[in-house]
Design a protein around this motif. Structure first.
Motif, PDB file in Angstrom:
ATOM      1  N   PHE A 200       0.804  -1.227   0.000  1.00 41.10           N
ATOM      2  CA  PHE A 200       0.000   0.000   0.000  1.00 41.10           C
ATOM      3  C   PHE A 200       0.840   1.282   0.000  1.00 41.10           C
ATOM      4  CE2 PHE A 200      -2.065   3.158   2.869  1.00 41.10           C
ATOM      5  CZ  PHE A 200      -3.193   3.446   2.129  1.00 41.10           C
ATOM      6  N   GLU A 201       1.883   1.329   0.865  1.00 41.08           N
ATOM      7  CA  GLU A 201       2.650   2.576   1.035  1.00 41.08           C
ATOM      8  C   GLU A 201       3.381   2.972  -0.252  1.00 41.08           C
ATOM      9  OE1 GLU A 201       5.374   2.293   4.336  1.00 41.08           O
ATOM     10  OE2 GLU A 201       5.810   4.442   4.299  1.00 41.08           O
ATOM     11  N   PHE A 202       3.796   1.972  -1.035  1.00 36.30           N
ATOM     12  CA  PHE A 202       4.623   2.260  -2.210  1.00 36.30           C
ATOM     13  C   PHE A 202       4.009   1.708  -3.492  1.00 36.30           C
ATOM     14  CE2 PHE A 202       7.514   2.274   1.454  1.00 36.30           C
ATOM     15  CZ  PHE A 202       7.924   3.603   1.382  1.00 36.30           C
ATOM     16  N   SER A 203       2.698   1.737  -3.587  1.00 37.96           N
ATOM     17  CA  SER A 203       2.065   1.344  -4.852  1.00 37.96           C
ATOM     18  C   SER A 203       0.915   2.312  -5.127  1.00 37.96           C
ATOM     19  CB  SER A 203       1.581  -0.109  -4.796  1.00 37.96           C
ATOM     20  OG  SER A 203       0.676  -0.302  -3.723  1.00 37.96           O
ATOM     21  N   THR A 204       0.421   2.300  -6.356  1.00 34.70           N
ATOM     22  CA  THR A 204      -0.503   3.348  -6.802  1.00 34.70           C
ATOM     23  C   THR A 204      -1.829   2.773  -7.307  1.00 34.70           C
ATOM     24  OG1 THR A 204       0.275   3.204  -9.075  1.00 34.70           O
ATOM     25  CG2 THR A 204       1.468   4.735  -7.614  1.00 34.70           C
ATOM     26  N   LEU A 205      -2.797   3.675  -7.402  1.00 39.84           N
ATOM     27  CA  LEU A 205      -4.102   3.261  -7.930  1.00 39.84           C
ATOM     28  C   LEU A 205      -3.964   2.646  -9.332  1.00 39.84           C
ATOM     29  CD1 LEU A 205      -7.220   3.225  -7.754  1.00 39.84           C
ATOM     30  CD2 LEU A 205      -7.187   5.504  -8.787  1.00 39.84           C
ATOM     31  N   GLY A 206      -3.192   3.309 -10.213  1.00 37.28           N
ATOM     32  CA  GLY A 206      -3.043   2.800 -11.582  1.00 37.28           C
ATOM     33  C   GLY A 206      -2.395   1.424 -11.590  1.00 37.28           C
ATOM     34  N   GLY A 207      -1.405   1.232 -10.728  1.00 32.68           N
ATOM     35  CA  GLY A 207      -0.745  -0.073 -10.626  1.00 32.68           C
ATOM     36  C   GLY A 207      -1.718  -1.126 -10.121  1.00 32.68           C
TER      37      GLY A 207
END
Ligand SMILES: Cc1cc2nc3c(=O)[nH]c(=O)nc-3n(C[C@H](O)[C@H](O)[C@H](O)COP(=O)(O)OP(=O)(O)OC[C@H]3O[C@@H](n4cnc5c(N)ncnc54)[C@H](O)[C@@H]3O)c2cc1C
Length: 562
Positions: A200-207
């Protein structure tokens, strides 16, 4: 720290510089594992690489002046976008192997910039790799080998919640937003996406959308798919925008074509996402069972009861011990309920009754409802939660001290779970013993459905310096073969990327593969978008290792197809 006072992301591994186990803690971990695996000496940790030690290949293309302000060819930037965050990635980074970095890192500010970048890549026949947080564990953002220059399109500047529709409880959100920044923007409105993958801390909605990620809630709303109301996707042949609808029966869903497309069909620039009210009540409990299969029967009953717990993680005895949730003599079920609307007492009481009916031991007073944040942060439940959050940093340490440490996951219907679990565990443990001499294979359920669980396996074994990659390739091949042979999926939520191609190609029906390839030809005729992921025939980066395994009869050759 970076120049602007913000913590600096590591370019070679998980998270921020300076976080994770201290040197002293690393030494103690090494001592513990040396004892556990009977090693002759306590392994030393390889020091982290420094960017000044690297000498990267010169960039193979220059951006046009109109796009130069969006583009970087800085060495640390390129090194930081070379790999994702799998064990293989960390091992190669620790070995200072940055032989195939992207040539340019582009950071669009909006959809027009994305379209202009794709136009440039298309005209130059450069490869364009959409990039969110770079937390892929399947080689999803890694440049493919070859002569074509590579532009990584990092969406980090597109991180706004643009619009909120409180009535329909949905928001229009730019794809580059990271998990914490997304929740920060929704919090003042009392809303949440409530999608919390471990990354969660280092990932994105698009990913998340591009990989069909799974959040940490165990039932009901597990995959990001469930939250997507509509999408905007920029492709080399134009922008695809779907209509906001709560549901629709109008033919195949355009959203479904792009959800899980892993950057191979277009760049997701924004989405309308379904939101939820922030939970107010929480209840958690842990239940012990004689073993994994006994616990699985209770979890099946819960998954088919309609109770829909938010958490329903069954840990086998080894996994329970590793996470500190148990002593290693029993399987532990961590079960939880949350609600913004009602106290979940009755749901918890019924779930614990089902556990007891299936031989579970429940401590007196377990499962009380709390209306503060502490529900689920104490005892075995809290220990499991802490291990879940610290895990990614620990993995870098394990790679640095020479261990082989990685996870893989699947899903299977309940009727076939016992056979799959026995077969996968045996094949993986056998490979671990053969290539590492010793090691542990553990399992937990990350998600459960009324028709089956998603088992998640962790491997930790003493590696041989310089051979960790080959050792893991052999273990992974054995595990993946067993998964496919026994009817599981090659991935439940980690995505296909480049690493799962040989098994995905066998799992996926051939006519569907041809239809997907035809869609790719239409949207991306020059094959600029992330070649090698999902559906083209670019040679895999570890093809030589796989050919060697095939010659040993361990990995059947890939069938001909699209
Ligand atoms: C420690 C750790 C824990 C993890 N835990 C989980 C978990 O709990 N659940 C889970 O599902 N996964 C998990 N993962 C895997 C990973 O975090 C997910 O796949 C995540 O969804 C990737 O998001 P990202 O923003 O980092 O994407 P990236 O890694 O940057 O990209 C992943 C793929 O998506 C494509 N992509 C990225 N952004 C876009 C876009 N805007 N448009 C089109 N394509 C795009 C990329 O080209 C690539 O193919 C974990 C990984 C790590 C390292």
């Amino acid at each position: 720290m970076s120049a602007n006072g913000k913590p600096r992301r590591k370019f070679w591994g998980w998270g921020y510089e300076g976080r994770g186990p201290s040197e002293e803690q690393q030494r103690r971990i090494a001592e513990l594992l040396a004892g556990r695996f009977g090693l002759a000496a306590v392994p030393e940790a390889i020091p982290a690489p420094r960017v000044e030690d690297l000498s990267l290949r010169a960039p193979r293309l220059d951006p046009p002046s109109s796009l130069a302000a969006l583009c970087s060819t800085d060495a640390e930037d390129r090194a930081g976008h070379t790999y994702g965050k799998s064990f293989r990635d960390v091992v190669r980074a620790l070995a200072r192997d940055f032989a195939n970095p992207p040539d340019v890192i582009a950071r669009p500010r909006d959809e027009n910039d994305v379209a202009a970048l794709l136009d440039w890549c298309d005209a130059a026949r450069a490869i364009a790799i959409p990039y969110g947080g770079g937390s892929s564990v399947v080689g999803g953002t890694e440049p493919p080998a070859g002569d074509r220059p590579v532009v990584t399109i990092d969406l980090e500047r597109m991180g706004r919640v643009v619009e909120i529709d409180r009535t329909s409880r949905a928001a229009r959100i730019e794809a580059g937003v990271y998990g914490p920044a997304l929740e920060e923007q929704l919090r003042p409105h009392g809303l949440t996406l409530r999608h919390f993958p471990q990354s969660f801390e280092f990932s994105t909605l698009g990913g998340w959308i591009a990989t069909r990620s799974g959040g940490h809630f165990a039932t009901l709303y597990t995959h990001i798919d469930d939250f997507v109301e509509s999408l905007r996707v920029v492709t080399p042949r134009g922008t695809v925008a779907s209509r906001r609808l709560p549901g629709s029966g109008a033919g195949p869903s355009p959203d479904r074509m792009f959800i899980g497309s892993e950057g191979a069909l277009g760049v997701v620039t924004e989405a309308w996402m379904r939101l939820q009210d922030r939970p107010r009540w929480r209840a958690s409990a842990s239940v012990s069972f004689a073993d994994m299969l006994a616990g699985a029967e209770a979890v099946r009953a819960i998954s088919q009861s309609g109770l829909a717990p938010t958490n329903c993680r069954l840990l086998d005895p080894g996994e329970a011990m590793t996470s500190g949730a148990g002593a290693g003599d029993a399987a532990i079920l961590v079960i939880g309920f949350e609600s913004a609307d009602h106290r979940p007492d009755a749901w918890m009481v019924r779930a614990l009754e089902l556990c007891r009916d299936h031989g579970g031991t429940v401590a007196d007073g377990a499962g009380a409802t709390r209306d503060d944040e502490s529900g689920g942060r104490e005892g075995a439940v809290g220990a499991w939660r802490k291990a879940f959050l610290d895990g990614p940093y620990l993995r870098d340490t394990l790679a640095a001290i020479g261990m082989v440490s990685e996870t893989f996951e699947t899903a299977i219907t309940w009727d076939r779970f016992p056979e799959l679990h026995a077969g996968v565990t045996a094949a993986t443990q056998d490979a671990v013993n053969r290539v590492c001499g010793a090691g542990q294979v553990n399992c937990r359920f990350t998600h459960v459905y009324p028709d089956g669980p998603a088992p998640y396996y962790s491997v930790i074994a003493p590696g041989k310096r310089g051979s960790q990659l080959q050792q893991w390739a052999e273990i992974k091949a054995a595990a993946s073969e067993a998964l496919i042979r026994l009817g599981g999926t090659i991935t439940h939520h980690h995505a296909v990327g480049r690493d799962h191609r040989p098994w995905y190609d066998r799992q996926r029906p051939d006519p569907f593969a041809r239809a997907l390839a035809a869609a790719k030809r239409e949207l991306d005729p020059n094959q600029i978008l992330n070649p090698g992921v999902l559906l083209d025939r670019t040679e895999r980066r570890d093809a030589p290792a796989l050919r060697a395994l095939a010659s040993l009869g361990r990995v059947p050759p890939r069938p001909a197809g699209a």
